[in-house]
Structures are given as C-alpha cells and as structure tokens.
Design a protein around this motif. Sequence first.
Motif, mmCIF file in Angstrom:
data_model
loop_
_atom_site.group_PDB
_atom_site.id
_atom_site.type_symbol
_atom_site.label_atom_id
_atom_site.label_comp_id
_atom_site.label_asym_id
_atom_site.label_seq_id
_atom_site.Cartn_x
_atom_site.Cartn_y
_atom_site.Cartn_z
ATOM 1 N N GLU A 93 -142.406 -27.893 -7.623
ATOM 2 C CA GLU A 93 -141.586 -27.369 -6.767
ATOM 3 C C GLU A 93 -142.468 -26.260 -5.707
ATOM 4 O O GLU A 93 -143.663 -25.777 -6.317
ATOM 5 C CB GLU A 93 -140.804 -26.187 -7.431
ATOM 6 N N THR A 94 -142.163 -26.526 -4.614
ATOM 7 C CA THR A 94 -142.718 -26.023 -3.591
ATOM 8 C C THR A 94 -142.715 -24.470 -3.490
ATOM 9 O O THR A 94 -141.471 -23.832 -3.555
ATOM 10 C CB THR A 94 -142.586 -26.264 -2.043
ATOM 11 N N TYR A 95 -143.719 -23.464 -3.752
ATOM 12 C CA TYR A 95 -143.546 -22.061 -3.661
ATOM 13 C C TYR A 95 -143.433 -21.745 -2.243
ATOM 14 O O TYR A 95 -142.485 -20.748 -1.661
ATOM 15 C CB TYR A 95 -144.709 -21.397 -4.226
ATOM 16 N N ALA A 96 -144.349 -22.038 -1.248
ATOM 17 C CA ALA A 96 -144.458 -21.733 0.100
ATOM 18 C C ALA A 96 -145.208 -22.610 1.257
ATOM 19 O O ALA A 96 -146.000 -23.397 0.474
ATOM 20 C CB ALA A 96 -144.925 -19.965 0.340
ATOM 21 N N LEU A 97 -145.163 -22.241 2.203
ATOM 22 C CA LEU A 97 -145.807 -23.007 3.313
ATOM 23 C C LEU A 97 -146.990 -21.801 3.865
ATOM 24 O O LEU A 97 -146.464 -20.893 4.376
ATOM 25 C CB LEU A 97 -145.161 -23.575 4.371
ATOM 26 N N VAL A 98 -148.252 -21.980 3.703
ATOM 27 C CA VAL A 98 -149.130 -21.003 3.833
ATOM 28 C C VAL A 98 -149.879 -21.530 5.105
ATOM 29 O O VAL A 98 -150.820 -22.308 4.912
ATOM 30 C CB VAL A 98 -150.034 -20.515 2.727
ATOM 31 N N ALA A 99 -150.025 -20.511 6.254
ATOM 32 C CA ALA A 99 -150.930 -20.776 7.301
ATOM 33 C C ALA A 99 -152.183 -19.678 7.324
ATOM 34 O O ALA A 99 -152.090 -18.679 6.814
ATOM 35 C CB ALA A 99 -150.263 -20.517 8.468
ATOM 36 N N GLU A 100 -153.315 -20.275 7.704
ATOM 37 C CA GLU A 100 -154.408 -19.542 7.558
ATOM 38 C C GLU A 100 -154.955 -18.996 8.945
ATOM 39 O O GLU A 100 -155.151 -19.914 9.958
ATOM 40 C CB GLU A 100 -155.703 -19.925 6.729
ATOM 41 N N PHE A 101 -155.309 -17.776 9.410
ATOM 42 C CA PHE A 101 -155.859 -17.437 10.588
ATOM 43 C C PHE A 101 -156.988 -16.802 10.550
ATOM 44 O O PHE A 101 -157.480 -16.246 9.535
ATOM 45 C CB PHE A 101 -154.611 -16.477 11.242
ATOM 46 N N ASP A 102 -157.807 -16.746 11.751
ATOM 47 C CA ASP A 102 -158.967 -16.028 11.714
ATOM 48 C C ASP A 102 -159.145 -14.590 12.287
ATOM 49 O O ASP A 102 -160.208 -14.182 12.182
ATOM 50 C CB ASP A 102 -160.094 -17.160 12.548
ATOM 51 N N SER A 103 -158.048 -14.184 12.711
ATOM 52 C CA SER A 103 -157.867 -12.637 13.215
ATOM 53 C C SER A 103 -156.775 -12.065 12.932
ATOM 54 O O SER A 103 -155.681 -12.643 12.563
ATOM 55 C CB SER A 103 -157.971 -12.542 14.688
ATOM 56 N N ALA A 104 -156.641 -10.760 12.995
ATOM 57 C CA ALA A 104 -155.616 -9.754 12.649
ATOM 58 C C ALA A 104 -154.529 -9.923 13.835
ATOM 59 O O ALA A 104 -153.475 -9.923 13.464
ATOM 60 C CB ALA A 104 -155.920 -8.401 12.509
ATOM 61 N N GLU A 105 -155.139 -10.157 14.910
ATOM 62 C CA GLU A 105 -154.198 -10.377 16.005
ATOM 63 C C GLU A 105 -153.383 -11.561 15.982
ATOM 64 O O GLU A 105 -151.972 -11.845 16.166
ATOM 65 C CB GLU A 105 -154.887 -10.125 17.495
ATOM 66 N N ALA A 106 -153.925 -12.571 15.595
ATOM 67 C CA ALA A 106 -153.369 -14.005 15.234
ATOM 68 C C ALA A 106 -152.192 -13.973 14.243
ATOM 69 O O ALA A 106 -151.306 -14.466 14.386
ATOM 70 C CB ALA A 106 -154.333 -15.291 15.085
ATOM 71 N N LEU A 107 -152.745 -13.285 13.179
ATOM 72 C CA LEU A 107 -151.819 -13.180 11.999
ATOM 73 C C LEU A 107 -150.439 -12.292 12.421
ATOM 74 O O LEU A 107 -149.391 -12.563 12.193
ATOM 75 C CB LEU A 107 -152.267 -12.472 10.811
ATOM 76 N N LEU A 108 -150.615 -11.195 13.112
ATOM 77 C CA LEU A 108 -149.704 -10.376 13.494
ATOM 78 C C LEU A 108 -148.836 -11.048 14.569
ATOM 79 O O LEU A 108 -147.321 -10.712 14.424
ATOM 80 C CB LEU A 108 -150.048 -9.046 14.254
ATOM 81 N N ALA A 109 -149.208 -11.880 15.632
ATOM 82 C CA ALA A 109 -148.519 -12.567 16.340
ATOM 83 C C ALA A 109 -147.742 -13.759 15.750
ATOM 84 O O ALA A 109 -146.512 -13.861 15.823
ATOM 85 C CB ALA A 109 -149.093 -13.229 17.391
ATOM 86 N N ALA A 110 -148.095 -14.255 14.728
ATOM 87 C CA ALA A 110 -147.417 -15.457 13.807
ATOM 88 C C ALA A 110 -146.602 -14.830 13.146
ATOM 89 O O ALA A 110 -145.397 -15.275 12.945
ATOM 90 C CB ALA A 110 -148.465 -16.030 13.104
ATOM 91 N N ALA A 111 -146.657 -13.378 12.297
ATOM 92 C CA ALA A 111 -145.558 -13.048 11.612
ATOM 93 C C ALA A 111 -144.499 -12.519 12.526
ATOM 94 O O ALA A 111 -143.171 -12.726 11.953
ATOM 95 C CB ALA A 111 -146.209 -11.702 11.061
ATOM 96 N N GLU A 112 -144.667 -12.040 13.856
ATOM 97 C CA GLU A 112 -143.720 -11.553 14.851
ATOM 98 C C GLU A 112 -142.812 -12.773 15.089
ATOM 99 O O GLU A 112 -141.641 -12.890 15.047
ATOM 100 C CB GLU A 112 -144.122 -10.843 15.667
ATOM 101 N N ALA A 113 -143.621 -13.933 15.397
ATOM 102 C CA ALA A 113 -142.791 -15.265 15.653
ATOM 103 C C ALA A 113 -141.970 -15.639 14.720
ATOM 104 O O ALA A 113 -140.992 -16.250 14.835
ATOM 105 C CB ALA A 113 -144.051 -16.297 16.206
ATOM 106 N N ALA A 114 -142.530 -15.558 13.304
ATOM 107 C CA ALA A 114 -141.735 -16.052 12.101
ATOM 108 C C ALA A 114 -140.494 -15.353 12.053
ATOM 109 O O ALA A 114 -139.337 -15.712 11.644
ATOM 110 C CB ALA A 114 -142.449 -16.093 11.122
ATOM 111 N N ARG A 115 -140.681 -14.123 12.150
ATOM 112 C CA ARG A 115 -139.392 -12.841 12.111
ATOM 113 C C ARG A 115 -138.343 -13.193 13.300
ATOM 114 O O ARG A 115 -137.115 -13.587 12.992
ATOM 115 C CB ARG A 115 -139.895 -11.725 12.272
#
Length: 184
Positions: free
Chosen positions: A11-33
């Motif tokens: 069973e799949t738990y999640a799809l996980v993306a790795e980023f190299d900066s806090a800004e990239a993570l924040l932008a990705a989280a906002e895009a996902a929302r």
Amino acid sequence: MSGYGSHDERETYALVAEFDSAEALLAAAEAARVAGFKKMDAYSPFPIHGLSDAIGFKSNAVPFAVLGGGLLGGLTGYSLQYYVHVLDYPMNVGGRPLVSLPAMVPITFELTILFSGLTAFFSMIALNRLPKPYHSIFNTPGFERATQDRFFLAIEAKDKNFDPQRTHEFMRGLNPLSLNEVHA
C-alpha cells in the motif's frame, strides 16, 4: 511460498518530494494546497515561517486544553484551601475570617501554573501521537537529511485528490531534487 509480496502489492503511504531550500518547500506546499491537496505534511530541519499555513495546518486544540488545565488548577487550589480552612479544620485565630482570599492567592496561582504546564506537555505529546518510533515516512530514501539540510513535502495517498499518475506529474512540475513513492 508466502512472503511480503511484490512491490506492487504494498500500500502506498505518500508521494514524497525532496527540495534543497526552504523557499522551494514553501512554494511547493502552497502550490499543493492551491491544487486542492489537504492531507500533506512538510519536513524541515528548522521552522519555516508560513509553512503551517501553506500545508493547511489549523489545529488550535493545545491553547484551549491549557486554558482548561489552568482553570482546573486554580479551582483545585482554591477548593483545597477552602475545604481545609472552612470545612475540615476551621480555626478562629484572633477573630480573623476563615476564608482569607489574599492568603489563598499564592497556592491558587501555583496550582494554576502547574496544571497549565502539565496540560501543555501532555496534550502536545497526545496530539502529536507520540511516542512514534516508526513512521512510514522513514522509508523515504535520504529522509535522514530532513534533520540536516533537506526539505520534504509528502502528499498522502489518503487525500481525496490523490491519483498516483496525476499527483506524480504535479509533483514533478514542482522541480524537486527527487520524487519517491513511499509505502506503508
């Protein structure tokens, strides 16, 4: 022969993306929302201002629990003193009243602080579902770097908008360093 099964049966738990900066993570989280995902989590080596809003985290349970614990502590402190001084062992010393509010303030205050602190501690432990020695996210390749210098965004398979193919394409469009399907 019985065993754990093939890769496709898990069973799949999640799809996980790795980023190299806090800004990239924040932008990705906002895009996902914005894309409509609700069941997601972000992992970072340090707090990122605005990340909890970006992933849609809106829990306000702890402050109300602490308020309740503080009120219970103050009531307990006052009630205990009232019981001892008025009901159980009343002593008339020099004609003073049995209930002296200024004398009861220190104990009432101390129990308010004690109960508030203990409630904050135990409610955080309970609401974070700790201790949790194992979590499926630990199966993510390279996840140990989440405490050092990498940032991860996980969109859980339980999300109503999760479709393996479409979610993979969406996450790939966020330009992550790596993208992994994590199994439970």
